[in-house]
Structure formats: structure tokens, C-alpha cells
Design an enzyme around this catalytic site. Structure first.
Site, PDB file in Angstrom:
ATOM      1  N   GLY A 260       8.299   3.905   1.062  1.00  0.00           N
ATOM      2  CA  GLY A 260       9.106   5.079   1.391  1.00  0.00           C
ATOM      3  C   GLY A 260      10.553   4.859   1.011  1.00  0.00           C
TER       4      GLY A 260
ATOM      5  N   VAL B  73       0.800  -1.219   0.000  1.00  0.00           N
ATOM      6  CA  VAL B  73       0.000   0.000   0.000  1.00  0.00           C
ATOM      7  C   VAL B  73       0.830   1.265   0.000  1.00  0.00           C
ATOM      8  CG1 VAL B  73      -1.997  -1.063   1.092  1.00  0.00           C
ATOM      9  CG2 VAL B  73      -0.187  -0.105   2.525  1.00  0.00           C
TER      10      VAL B  73
ATOM     11  N   ASP C 192      11.889  11.161  15.766  1.00  0.00           N
ATOM     12  CA  ASP C 192      11.279  11.729  14.555  1.00  0.00           C
ATOM     13  C   ASP C 192       9.849  12.184  14.877  1.00  0.00           C
ATOM     14  OD1 ASP C 192      11.033  12.534  11.933  1.00  0.00           O
ATOM     15  OD2 ASP C 192      10.400  10.571  11.212  1.00  0.00           O
TER      16      ASP C 192
ATOM     17  N   GLU D 198      12.960   3.944   3.029  1.00  0.00           N
ATOM     18  CA  GLU D 198      13.612   2.899   3.814  1.00  0.00           C
ATOM     19  C   GLU D 198      12.814   1.600   3.872  1.00  0.00           C
ATOM     20  OE1 GLU D 198      16.521   2.854   5.429  1.00  0.00           O
ATOM     21  OE2 GLU D 198      17.164   4.893   4.974  1.00  0.00           O
TER      22      GLU D 198
ATOM     23  N   ARG E 241       8.877  -0.727   2.816  1.00  0.00           N
ATOM     24  CA  ARG E 241       7.600  -0.893   2.144  1.00  0.00           C
ATOM     25  C   ARG E 241       6.549  -1.283   3.180  1.00  0.00           C
ATOM     26  NH1 ARG E 241      11.103  -3.924  -1.412  1.00  0.00           N
ATOM     27  NH2 ARG E 241      11.613  -2.670  -3.256  1.00  0.00           N
ATOM     28  N   VAL E 242       5.313  -0.817   2.965  1.00  0.00           N
ATOM     29  CA  VAL E 242       4.227  -1.061   3.907  1.00  0.00           C
ATOM     30  C   VAL E 242       3.169  -1.923   3.229  1.00  0.00           C
ATOM     31  CG1 VAL E 242       2.444   0.008   5.334  1.00  0.00           C
ATOM     32  CG2 VAL E 242       4.670   1.123   5.067  1.00  0.00           C
TER      33      VAL E 242
END
Length: 818
Positions: free
Chosen positions: A51, A48, A171, A53, A55-56
Site C-alpha cells: 500500500g 503479498v 479508519d 504506507e 508492505r504486507v
């Protein structure tokens, strides 16, 4: 609004996403940046979001709605480094989430951590939205910002609970805090712990809040009152808020002072030494440091080590020992142009090891001019050379540099006068004369440009040779008090071979470029004119040396103490064998003690050979004997402004350390963690070498060293591996007249043009960067133990960015215990 995917769903700054997975992601469609070809870690998972760093993915894990965050390798990183970084970040993220859950801080549930693929399976928080989106919707609806005060109060309380557990998020942004439905309940959840770590230092917690403040105010305009409410709620809820809020303010104030000083140093709006005094005034007034902590920085033992070198230089100048050494070296190397350039560079670099670079250049230029006049004589300037002179004068006047006639105005010979009177001149003779004029012009430029370059290179060989070396030593003692690796002996063993190699390479480049070495016609027979000129130069050098007369007792004494000065500094603690300092209490004897001991003797040791008869002749007159160096002479010749400049640098470093600014700077360097250390060395040297072309060497290293120290901690490499190249790189400024005082002195003679220094200095800079990188990755590793992360730096790292060491899988059985 849409479904949120726990920690992985909002990848934050690290993963390149701005918030939770939304819209199409909820329906199972690929989100922005998704790569269809990317294989899921488990069957049935839907990609979905992607980024920088990770993957989601969304789907089901053992019957539970879950999100998987999979870190993927970076091809530009070394595989071993990539594996270590990914494994460490994955482990720390999982541990931080578990720590939050155990402390009752709302965070996604961790289902499983697969360290083989660096994938974390997390709770899918269905229906949640990011705080960032909620604030956007409130602002778009036209509601007053005061409606967000309740949200700010809840966020302050949540962050206070997290910091009281000594957990640093790393962050914090409004996109990394979620709101569970319904939104009116203000049920917050923290996500994206990819940069988190454990630390109880107020500096780290202050940096966490500082990052949130900058992200909050830049993302959501006109919300200053909202963020102030957040800070007030944080201060009321946290048991440890007082030092954190104080450090949050101190970092900004310290940064303001440093930027102001950097601006003044680069533009020289104030004298450099006056700018260096600003911390004495600004640090106490701004509440950064009390005066009793600022003022001692101006008289550390490092300052006295440098002062001892300056006083020794004054004594050498007083008795003309430097001139005797220079002429003797030139007599040995010969009078051919290439050999004379080598002799000039060897002599200048040797003097620059002990004297200042500026003084060494100023001493050698008159000798060079005398030799050049003897080689080429004097004659009227040709029209072509006149035009070149006019081009040279314009930038000189613009830079307000003192000018003298160009070299061709010194060139003359009786043969040229006879040629001017001849009625018929063949074209071959004219061509030969033109080539001879060009040859003389190039040789003159090669002579003059080699002297400042040799001074800059030679100054790197000893700790006392140039100010940046001593600033490194002082800041090491400030940041890493346990570091005892760098001293005069260890530095000399590292830097002296580097200096010799660079000096040889530079001599070859200058000699080839300016005709001292002719690769095509090196076997060609010399013309009679050149043979006669070299004979005249040999006589001039010999005559100047004879004018000095026999070696005086004072010269012998100065040379003896100079030799003792070098030997005692080198042998105090050479590391490979026990030094003479081992006979005294550990930590009591430093290089400053050695240097000051020698120079004190200069003020009472007689300059005339003492007579034994005087002690037994009671009628002998009791006349005052002149010492080797008087205090009046030291006052007149020692550049005291450099001592203040060093002190200003140490005061600035102390302010960075005490205010927590250095920790904040290190926190902003996390994108560089993936850079291989050898590449980092080259990049650092290039950046600093370019920066110092336009700014003072001392100011440059004062600004960069704190950044390099924190970067080394982030990279988990020996801090010396980055700080030493940065320090030496400050001396590699060869391209512009304004880069260093030696360059300005040589340029102000009027014989050089900017384009001469630019084309010569460009390759010199490149050679310096490559040779320095070679040195750091070869013999420097054994001298400074650069292959390991030292204990003295590890203590600093634990205080600044502690990481949990052990790595283990989090299974469903662990989940059941939560």
C-alpha cells in the site's frame, strides 16, 4: 473465500489496500501492487500486498502462521520526521491491538513488534473475508438488504465495546472488519489500527462513526436501513452512546451552516453582515448551540478592541490629522516619481496600521490625484489612450464600479499646444513625445496601484489594522483559552518588520515596473519638462499643507491620545519585560480595556484649548464646549457592519468547537501529517492568498482558521506556526480589483486595467509568500516560541487526539500473558 492476514492483511485506507489479502495471496503468489524486489523483514516471508504506507508479507513466525506489516520510509519526508511518524504509528497500532485483546474485543494477536524496522508480526486469520466482500456477495445474489440486519447489529455491538474502552479506530470501513469462517456465525474481527488513538471525547467517537457512515453508504448503495440498524444496536449496547449519537448529528448540521455561510460570503448573495447573523437563527433551531451561547460571541472583548480602533480613526478623520501627516511625509521624501511613490506607500501603510484599509485608501487617493495633476497638467486624450480607456470602461461597467476619466485626460502643457500648432514636426520630436506620454501614463498607474497595496500591507502590522488579525485573536481565545502569547505588543514586534521589508520590496517592484526607477538610464539628465513638473508638484504639496493652517489644539490632542493609544497597547504585556498590566489582577486587563479607555476620553475632552481664567471669572458665559468627537459623528463614520462580521466569525468558530466539527476536520487531515512544517507554511499561504483573491478576507480566514488549528495539532507543531501565516496571507490579495475594497477603489478611478493589477500583483503575491515564510522561520520563532509544542496547545491535543506516550517492544512473553 480466501485467507485474511489480520490487521496487516487489510491495510485499509492508510496502506492503500481495500481488504484482506485474497486469491493469489493465499497460494503464496504476489498480490496486486507487490514489488518483487522488496526484501522481506525475515527469510521465508512472501510479499503479498503493498500500500501507500506499508508492505504486507505472509509466512511463518516461530512456527505460527503469521502476517508481517512493514512500514517503509517516504523519500519526500525529512528522515527525522519520517522516523518519528513511523515509530509513533507502529507503537500506537500495537498498543491498540493489545488493548482490544485485553478488553475481549476480537482483534488479531500480536506476535512481535520490531521498532528498529517498524514491523508488526500478527496472527494470520485463515479463511476470513472482509465485511465489504460479504455485503457485495449478498447484493450480487439479489438478496434483500434486510438479510444484513443481523450483521449490522453485531457490528454495532462490536463498535460500542471498542468505544466504551475509549479506543478510537480512526479508519472504520467495511474493509477493516473481517468475518471468521463460517460466515453464518457472524464472528467479527477488527483490523487496521494504524490511525487509532485513545480518547474519551464524544466528538472523536462521533467522527469514528461518521467516517464509517460515509464509507458504508458510498461503498454499498441502498443500505441506509442497514446502517440505521447498526446505529440503533450501537446506542443500545454502549453505555456512553447518547452524547456520541448527538454529536454525530451536530457535526453534519454545523457543516451545513458553515457551507451555507461560506457560499453567501463568497457570492455576496446577502450583505456580508447579514450573513454573519445567520448563526443566531440557525444554530438554536438546528440544535447546535443555544442562543445564550451564540449571542455573546458577537460582543467579545476582541470586538471592542476593534471598535476602539474604528472610533479613534473617526476622530483622526474629523480633524484632518491624516491629511497633515500625509502632506508632511510627502514634503520630506521629495517630488521625484520614485520618491513620491515611496512617500505615498509609507503614509498609506502607516495610516492603515490604525485605520481601516479602505479608509486609508480613500484618504490618500485624492492627494495622489492632486499631485499627479500638478506633475503632468491636463490635456486632451490621445487616440491611443482613448482606445485604452474604452477597454478599461467595459470591465468597470460590468463590475458596476464608478469611473472617472483616464489619466491622459488630465495631462496637458503649454508646450504641447504649441507643438500642435507647428507646421513641421520632426520624427525625433514625435518619438520623444510618445515616450513622454508613455512615461506619464506609467507613473500615474504606479502612483494609483501603490496606494491599495500599501494599505493591505500596512494593515498586517497591528492587531487592529485589519479584521483577520482580530479574528485570529478571538479564535485563539476560543480554541486555546490558555494561550496568552499573542497580544498587541508581540504581534507588532513580529509583523512590523515584515511589513517594512515587504513595503520596501513592493516599492522597488512598482517603481521599476512603472518607470519610477530607470535601471538603464538612472544617470541620464532629466528633461526640462520633468524638472518643471516636479517643481510644480512641490509647490502644490506645500500649498496644500499651508492651507491646513497652524496646528490646531484639537489636532495636537488627537495626536497625543493616538500616541497614548499605541503606547499603552504595546506596553500592556510586551512579553520581553513586565507590562503595566502586571500591576493589576492577572487576567483582568486586556487590550480591549486599554482601547476603550482612550476612546472614551475623546467624547468629553474639549476641542478648544481651555482657559484658566474661565475658572476664576464668575461672569464668564457658560457655553458648551465641543468635544474632540461627538457620538453623532461616531455613529455616521464607524462601519458597524464589521463588528457584526467579526461576531459571525466567532460564532461560527464556537459552533465548530461545540459540535465537534473541528475535530472531524482534523481527522480528515491525516494525509498531511507527513508534510514538513516549513513546506506547510508556504502551501497554506499560497492557497489562502489565491482563495482570498475571489472572496472576502474576513470570510476566508473565518473558514480556514479552524482547519489550520486542527492541522497544527495533527502535525504536532505550535498552532501559531500555521494560523499566523494563514491570517496574514488573507491580506496578500493584489491581483484582482475585486480582491479587496482598496483594490476596487483604486480600480474605480478609471486609470487602471485588470492586466495592470494582475501583472503587478502576481509578483507581489509571490514576494509576500516568501517573506512571510522567512519571517515565520526566523524572528517569529523567538517571539511566539514556535520551536516547541506549547502546553496550552498540548491540553487541546490531549483532549482531541491523545496518544500513548511510551514505546516498548511486545514480545512473546507478553503474548503469553494475554
Amino acid at each position: 473465500m480466501a485467507a485474511a492476514a489480520g490487521d496487516a492483511g487489510a491495510a485499509g485506507a492508510e496502506d492503500g489496500a481495500a481488504g484482506p489479502v485474497r486469491d493469489g495471496a493465499e497460494r503464496g503468489e504476489p498480490g496486486p501492487g507487490a514489488v518483487e524486489a522488496a526484501p522481506p523483514p525475515l527469510p521465508g516471508l512472501q510479499l503479498v500486498q503493498q500500500g501507500a504506507e506499508a508492505r504486507v508479507y505472509r509466512g511463518s513466525f516461530l512456527g505460527r502462521a503469521a502476517v508481517a506489516k512493514l512500514r517503509f520510509p517516504k523519500l519526500y519526508r525529512h528522515p527525522a520526521l519520517e522516523e518519528r511518524l513511523s515509530r509513533r504509528r507502529t507503537a500506537q497500532e500495537a498498543r491498540s491491538l493489545l488493548r482490544c485483546r485485553r478488553a475481549g474485543i476480537p482483534a488479531p494477536v500480536v506476535y512481535f513488534v520490531d521498532y528498529a524496522s517498524n514491523c508488526i508480526y500478527l496472527e494470520d486469520i485463515v479463511g476470513a473475508i472482509a465485511v465489504q466482500d460479504h455485503i457485495y456477495s449478498v447484493q450480487r445474489s439479489g438478496s434483500d438488504a434486510s438479510s444484513l440486519l443481523g450483521l449490522a447489529e453485531k457490528m454495532g455491538q462490536l463498535l460500542a465495546r471498542m468505544h466504551d474502552e475509549d479506543l478510537i479506530h480512526g479508519d472504520l470501513t467495511t474493509s477493516n472488519v473481517l468475518l471468521r469462517p463460517p460466515v453464518e456465525r457472524l464472528d467479527l474481527v477488527l483490523i487496521d489500527f494504524g490511525l487509532s488513538f485513545i480518547s474519551g471525547l464524544p466528538e472523536d467517537k462521533g467522527v469514528d462513526l461518521y467516517v464509517l457512515e460515509k464509507a458504508f453508504l458510498s461503498t454499498h448503495p441502498d443500505t441506509e436501513t442497514v446502517f440505521q440498524a447498526l446505529l440503533q444496536s450501537y446506542a443500545a449496547a454502549s453505555k456512553k452512546s447518547s452524547p456520541v449519537i448527538k454529536r454525530l448529528d451536530e457535526e453534519g448540521r454545523c457543516l451545513y451552516v458553515i457551507l451555507l455561510m461560506a457560499l453567501y460570503w463568497c457570492t455576496e448573495a446577502l450583505p456580508l453582515a447579514v450573513t454573519a447573523l445567520l448563526p443566531i437563527v440557525l444554530f438554536p433551531f438546528l440544535g447546535i448551540l443555544p442562543s445564550n451561547k451564540v449571542c455573546p460571541q458577537y460582543f467579545l472583548d476582541t470586538n471592542f478592541l476593534f471598535l476602539s480602533g474604528l472610533i479613534m480613526a473617526s476622530a483622526i478623520e474629523e480633524w484632518n490629522l491624516h491629511r497633515r501627516i500625509a502632506l508632511r511625509v510627502l514634503m520630506c521624501v521629495g517630488v521625484q516619481p520614485a520618491r513620491l511613490i515611496l512617500g505615498m506607500m509609507l503614509t498609506t501603510s502607516f495610516l492603515s496600521m490604525w485605520l481601516s484599509n479602505t479608509a486609508s485608501t480613500a484618504m490618500m487617493l485624492p492627494i495622489a490625484n492632486a499631485i499627479l495633476k500638478s506633475l503632468f497638467g491636463e490635456k486632451d486624450t490621445s487616440k491611443e489612450m482613448s482606445r485604452e480607456n474604452e477597454e478599461t470602461q467595459a470591465p468597470l461597467q460590468q463590475n458596476k464600479l464608478y469611473t472617472v476619466p483616464t489619466e491622459m485626460q488630465f495631462l496637458a502643457s503649454t508646450e504641447d499646444k504649441d507643438l500642435a500648432e507647428e507646421k513641421e514636426i520632426t520624427s525625433d520630436v514625435l518619438s520623444d513625445l510618445k515616450k513622454e506620454e508613455e512615461y506619464k501614463n506609467n507613473i500615474w498607474k504606479g502612483f494609483l496601484i501603490s496606494i491599495p497595496y500599501a494599505a493591505s500591507i500596512g494593515g498586517t502590522a497591528t492587531l487592529t489594522g485589519t479584521a483577520p488579525n482580530l479574528i485570529l485573536l478571538g479564535q485563539l481565545k476560543s480554541y486555546f483559552p490558555e494561550c496568552d502569547v499573542v497580544n498587541f505588543g508581540s504581534w507588532f514586534m513580529f509583523a512590523f518588520p515584515l511589513m517594512l521589508i515587504f513595503l520596501l520590496m513592493g516599492w522597488l517592484w512598482i517603481s521599476i515596473l512603472y518607470g519610477g526607477i530607470n535601471l538603464r538610464g538612472w544617470r541620464a539628465k532629466k528633461s526640462n519638462l520633468r524638472v518643471d513638473a516636479e517643481a510644480r508638484a512641490r509647490e502644490v504639496i506645500k500649498e496644500d499643507y499651508q492651507k491646513l493652517g497652524p496646528t490646531k489644539f484639537a489636532e495636537q490632542a488627537i495626536f497625543f491620545f493616538f500616541f497614548m493609544f499605541a503606547v499603552m497597547l504595546f506596553s500592556r504585556d510586551p512579553k520581553f519585560i513586565p507590562g503595566w498590566a502586571s500591576f493589576f489582577a492577572p487576567g483582568f486587563i486586556s487590550d480591549a480595556v486599554t482601547g476603550i479607555t482612550i476612546v472614551i476620553i475623546l467624547f468629553f475632552f474639549p476641542s478648544q484649548k481651555p482657559s484658566l481664567k474661565w475658572w476664576f471669572d464668575f461672569k464668564a458665559p457658560n457655553t458648551e464646549t465641543q468635544p474632540l468627537l461627538t457620538w453623532r459623528k461616531a455613529q455616521e463614520t464607524v462601519p458597524w457592519n464589521i463588528i457584526l462580521l467579526l461576531g459571525g466569525g466567532f460564532a461560527m468558530a464556537k459552533g465548530c468547537e461545540e459540535s465537534g466539527l473541528s475535530v472531524w476536520i482534523g481527522g480528515r487531515l491525516h494525509p498531511l501529517e507527513g508534510v514538513p512544517p516549513p513546506v506547510a507554511v508556504i502551501l497554506i499561504t499560497i492557497v489562502i492568498a489565491l482563495f482570498t483573491e475571489f472572496a472576502s478576507n474576513t470570510a476566508t480566514i473565518i473558514i480556514f482558521l479552524p482547519v489550520l488549528a486542527e492541522l497544527a495539532i495533527r502535525l504536532k507543531v505550535n498552532p501559531l506556526y500555521l494560523m499566523i501565516p494563514g491570517t496574514i496571507g488573507c491580506s496578500y490579495a493584489f491581483m484582482l480589483p475585486v480582491s479587496t475594497p482598496p483594490n476596487s477603489i483604486a480600480f474605480s478611478s478609471g486609470h487602471l486595467m485588470v492586466k495592470d493589477m494582475a501583472r503587478t500583483g502576481l509578483l507581489m503575491n509571490l514576494m509576500g509568500v516568501l517573506l512571510l515564510s522567512l519571517a515565520m522561520n526566523t524572528w517569529a520563532k523567538s517571539i511566539f516560541q514556535l520551536g516547541t509544542f506549547p502546553a496550552w496547545a498540548n491540553i487541546h491535543a490531549e483532549n482531541a487526539t491523545s496518544l500513548l506516550p511510551a514505546v516498548e517492544n511486545v514480545t512473546l512473553s507478553a503474548l503469553n500473558k494475554i
